[in-house]
Design an enzyme around this catalytic site. Structure first.
Site, PDB file in Angstrom:
ATOM      1  N   LEU A 107       0.833  -1.202   0.000  1.00  0.00           N
ATOM      2  CA  LEU A 107       0.000   0.000   0.000  1.00  0.00           C
ATOM      3  C   LEU A 107       0.871   1.256   0.000  1.00  0.00           C
ATOM      4  O   LEU A 107       1.956   1.282   0.584  1.00  0.00           O
ATOM      5  CB  LEU A 107      -0.907   0.015   1.232  1.00  0.00           C
ATOM      6  CG  LEU A 107      -1.983  -1.067   1.295  1.00  0.00           C
ATOM      7  CD1 LEU A 107      -2.756  -0.969   2.614  1.00  0.00           C
ATOM      8  CD2 LEU A 107      -2.954  -0.981   0.112  1.00  0.00           C
ATOM      9  N   ASN A 121      -0.780  -6.161   9.288  1.00  0.00           N
ATOM     10  CA  ASN A 121      -0.388  -7.127   8.265  1.00  0.00           C
ATOM     11  C   ASN A 121       0.109  -8.397   8.939  1.00  0.00           C
ATOM     12  O   ASN A 121       0.732  -8.341   9.998  1.00  0.00           O
ATOM     13  CB  ASN A 121       0.734  -6.548   7.391  1.00  0.00           C
ATOM     14  CG  ASN A 121       1.186  -7.518   6.316  1.00  0.00           C
ATOM     15  OD1 ASN A 121       0.385  -7.996   5.520  1.00  0.00           O
ATOM     16  ND2 ASN A 121       2.474  -7.824   6.289  1.00  0.00           N
ATOM     17  N   HIS A 123       2.711 -11.410   8.461  1.00  0.00           N
ATOM     18  CA  HIS A 123       3.896 -11.808   7.688  1.00  0.00           C
ATOM     19  C   HIS A 123       4.337 -13.192   8.154  1.00  0.00           C
ATOM     20  O   HIS A 123       4.440 -13.431   9.366  1.00  0.00           O
ATOM     21  CB  HIS A 123       5.031 -10.804   7.871  1.00  0.00           C
ATOM     22  CG  HIS A 123       6.211 -11.087   7.002  1.00  0.00           C
ATOM     23  ND1 HIS A 123       6.218 -10.801   5.653  1.00  0.00           N
ATOM     24  CD2 HIS A 123       7.412 -11.667   7.274  1.00  0.00           C
ATOM     25  CE1 HIS A 123       7.378 -11.177   5.134  1.00  0.00           C
ATOM     26  NE2 HIS A 123       8.117 -11.703   6.093  1.00  0.00           N
TER      27      HIS A 123
END
Length: 206
Positions: A107, A121, A123
């Site tokens: 983004l 997020n 990961h």
């Protein structure tokens, strides 16, 4: 109840974990997934959204820019166009928090300011190791094994302008076995991802 958008690119097992928790907790769940946004029309996560009755939107470069423009556009131009389209949809649905659950587009632009500290997020490694552009999915697990790491896991972090560089909120660890392949390592990490993404969203909702 916090209105949430979940951003996806693939199979959507982490989206499913969020859906399952919401359905299990019912009115006690502090969040509601109001839309699922994919950067590809091929994501199986869209099927999961459909089965759960959640509106889904495709914000691929081709969908938001048009085929001819997208073909000629640079990577940064595509990222910004997708980011702006996601921001527009999030505003449309009254989204308060965004979860990147296997979302591959980095983004950029206004969305990072409008939703500052409100985007998380997942990961599939222990950041800051094995992060950054190109480090996603099996690429991460391959890199972990190639480096001879003794442990791996997953990380929930806030999204910033730096790829995989935001503040770490949650990490879950698993051992790396001598005979691991990228597939077997993923299978050990996946259940931890499903827990971590729910915990991360609950933390953000608070």
């Amino acid at each position: 109840m916090i209105k949430v958008a979940v951003l996806v690119s693939g199979g959507g097992t982490n989206l499913q974990a969020l859906i399952d928790y919401q359905q299990k907790e019912g009115d006690k769940c502090p969040y509601e997934i109001v839309c699922v946004i994919s950067d590809t029309k091929k994501a199986y996560a869209l099927e999961r959204a459909s089965k759960a009755g959640i509106p889904s939107i495709i914000c691929s470069p081709f969908a938001v820019m048009g085929a001819d423009v997208a073909k000629a556009a640079s990577r940064d131009e595509k990222r910004l166009a997708v980011s702006d389209a996601v921001l527009e949809k999030c505003r449309e649905y009254g989204v308060q928090v965004i979860v990147q659950a296997g979302w591959l587009t980095v983004l950029s632009g206004n969305i990072l300011e409008v939703y500052k500290d409100k985007i998380i997020n997942l990961h599939p490694a222990l950041l800051p190791k094995f992060g950054g552009v190109g480090m996603w999915g099996h690429h991460v697990h391959e890199a972990v094994l190639a480096a001879g790491e003794k442990e791996s896991g997953c990380t929930i972090h806030l999204v910033s302008s730096e790829c995989d560089g935001g503040k770490i909120l949650i990490q879950k660890k698993v051992p790396v076995m001598p005979d691991d392949t990228p597939d077997t390592l993923y299978e050990r990490i996946a259940p931890q991802e499903h827990q971590a993404i729910v915990e991360g969203l609950l933390l953000l909702c608070k």
